[in-house]
Design a protein around this motif. Sequence first.
Motif, short mmCIF file in Angstrom:
data_model
loop_
_atom_site.label_atom_id
_atom_site.label_comp_id
_atom_site.label_asym_id
_atom_site.label_seq_id
_atom_site.Cartn_x
_atom_site.Cartn_y
_atom_site.Cartn_z
N PHE A 181 124.47 -2.68 78.11
CA PHE A 181 125.43 -3.11 79.12
C PHE A 181 125.33 -4.61 79.39
O PHE A 181 126.17 -5.17 80.11
N ILE A 182 124.30 -5.23 78.86
CA ILE A 182 124.09 -6.67 79.04
C ILE A 182 124.55 -7.39 77.78
O ILE A 182 124.14 -7.05 76.67
N GLY A 183 125.38 -8.38 77.96
CA GLY A 183 126.02 -9.05 76.82
C GLY A 183 125.05 -9.64 75.82
O GLY A 183 125.27 -9.54 74.61
N ARG A 184 123.97 -10.24 76.28
CA ARG A 184 123.06 -10.90 75.35
C ARG A 184 122.40 -9.91 74.38
O ARG A 184 122.14 -10.25 73.23
N PHE A 185 122.16 -8.70 74.86
CA PHE A 185 121.58 -7.69 73.98
C PHE A 185 122.62 -7.17 73.00
O PHE A 185 122.32 -6.91 71.83
N ARG A 186 123.85 -6.99 73.48
CA ARG A 186 124.91 -6.54 72.57
C ARG A 186 125.11 -7.57 71.45
O ARG A 186 125.29 -7.21 70.29
N ARG A 187 125.07 -8.84 71.82
CA ARG A 187 125.26 -9.89 70.81
C ARG A 187 124.07 -9.98 69.85
O ARG A 187 124.22 -10.46 68.72
N ALA A 188 122.93 -9.54 70.30
CA ALA A 188 121.72 -9.62 69.45
C ALA A 188 121.54 -8.40 68.58
O ALA A 188 120.59 -8.35 67.78
N THR A 189 122.43 -7.41 68.69
CA THR A 189 122.24 -6.16 67.97
C THR A 189 122.10 -6.37 66.47
O THR A 189 121.22 -5.80 65.82
N SER A 190 122.98 -7.18 65.89
CA SER A 190 122.93 -7.38 64.44
C SER A 190 121.63 -8.04 64.02
O SER A 190 121.07 -7.72 62.95
N HIS A 191 121.11 -8.96 64.84
CA HIS A 191 119.86 -9.64 64.50
C HIS A 191 118.67 -8.69 64.61
O HIS A 191 117.76 -8.71 63.76
N LEU A 192 118.68 -7.84 65.64
CA LEU A 192 117.60 -6.86 65.79
C LEU A 192 117.61 -5.86 64.63
O LEU A 192 116.56 -5.52 64.08
N ASN A 193 118.79 -5.41 64.25
CA ASN A 193 118.90 -4.47 63.13
C ASN A 193 118.47 -5.12 61.82
O ASN A 193 117.88 -4.46 60.96
#
Length: 327
Positions: free
Chosen positions: A23-35
């Motif tokens: 629900f927090i934008g910074r984590f949503r944007r980081a999803t591809s990098h985390l994956n």
Amino acid sequence: MVTMLSTIAPMFVVILAGFAAGFIGRFRRATSHLNAFLFYFALPAFIYTAMVTAPPLEGFPLAALVIPLLITPALSVGLYYLCRVLGEQARRGAAPASLAGTFGNVGYFGIPISISVIGPEAGLAAGVIHMIHNAFYMNGYPLVRTAANTRSGSAEQPRGFRSVARRQLWPVMRRAILFNPVFSAMLLALILVLTDRRMPSLVDEPTEMLGDTAVPLALFCVGLALHPAIEGIRSGGVPIAPIAVGTAVKLLILPLLTWAAVLVFYDQLGPVWAGTLIILAATPSSTTVFLFSEEYDGDGRLAAAILVTSTGLSLITLPLIAEFMRI
């Protein structure tokens, strides 16, 4: 059942943490990098370490290779044709339903659960079965859908088999096997185990450190992945029948058929291989089903619905199946 529930409940807490972070934008944007970190570093390191440090098993039973390569594809094909007779909407979603209803989250979910429930000796068995499972799906579905799309005219049609193989089929196989770090790590671990060799500690120790991040990060990423899946469902137009059938096949039919096959070959398999096969079959849908369906079917909403439903219900079905089968 209580023991199994206590084993997997903390994993679902981490999934919920990932979902909350989504629900927090910074984590949503980081999803591809985390994956990307998970896929290229953490997960290969975890599987490699689990396989090379697992206590030795008494050989590699042929049944452990045959069971997933027969039951899973057969169910996938059966689910495809079943969806085609459930109405027009279900017919259009037959391919993604057949994928999501049989492609399990064996890497992020199944391997750590197998090790937690059965013990470290399950690491090698789970790694080998995971390699077979992923080699089939990471190649099989893209190849089948690419061929189907080419035949139906929904993809650019190159002329001749050689051109099709070079422009469409070869890139799929190259990405799924040659440039797949998880597959490479499992293959290296298998070679070391079979030859009774080990890598230098300067390699193994940092690899183990990287691998320690894999399970919590993988579960966290599963939680993050539920957001685009849920958004796809909310956009509407997802038929209920294939969701119900696909979820039932993934969480109940596939593990039950695997259990039945395991009983036939139990003397050959033994408790570690048998238990690992059943646990991996009982895992919910892989997060990859949404990505594959988006890429090869043009609409990932149905696969996403089965992914979300099976992930939520597996908190109930996994302990029940474990208790019923007395793993």
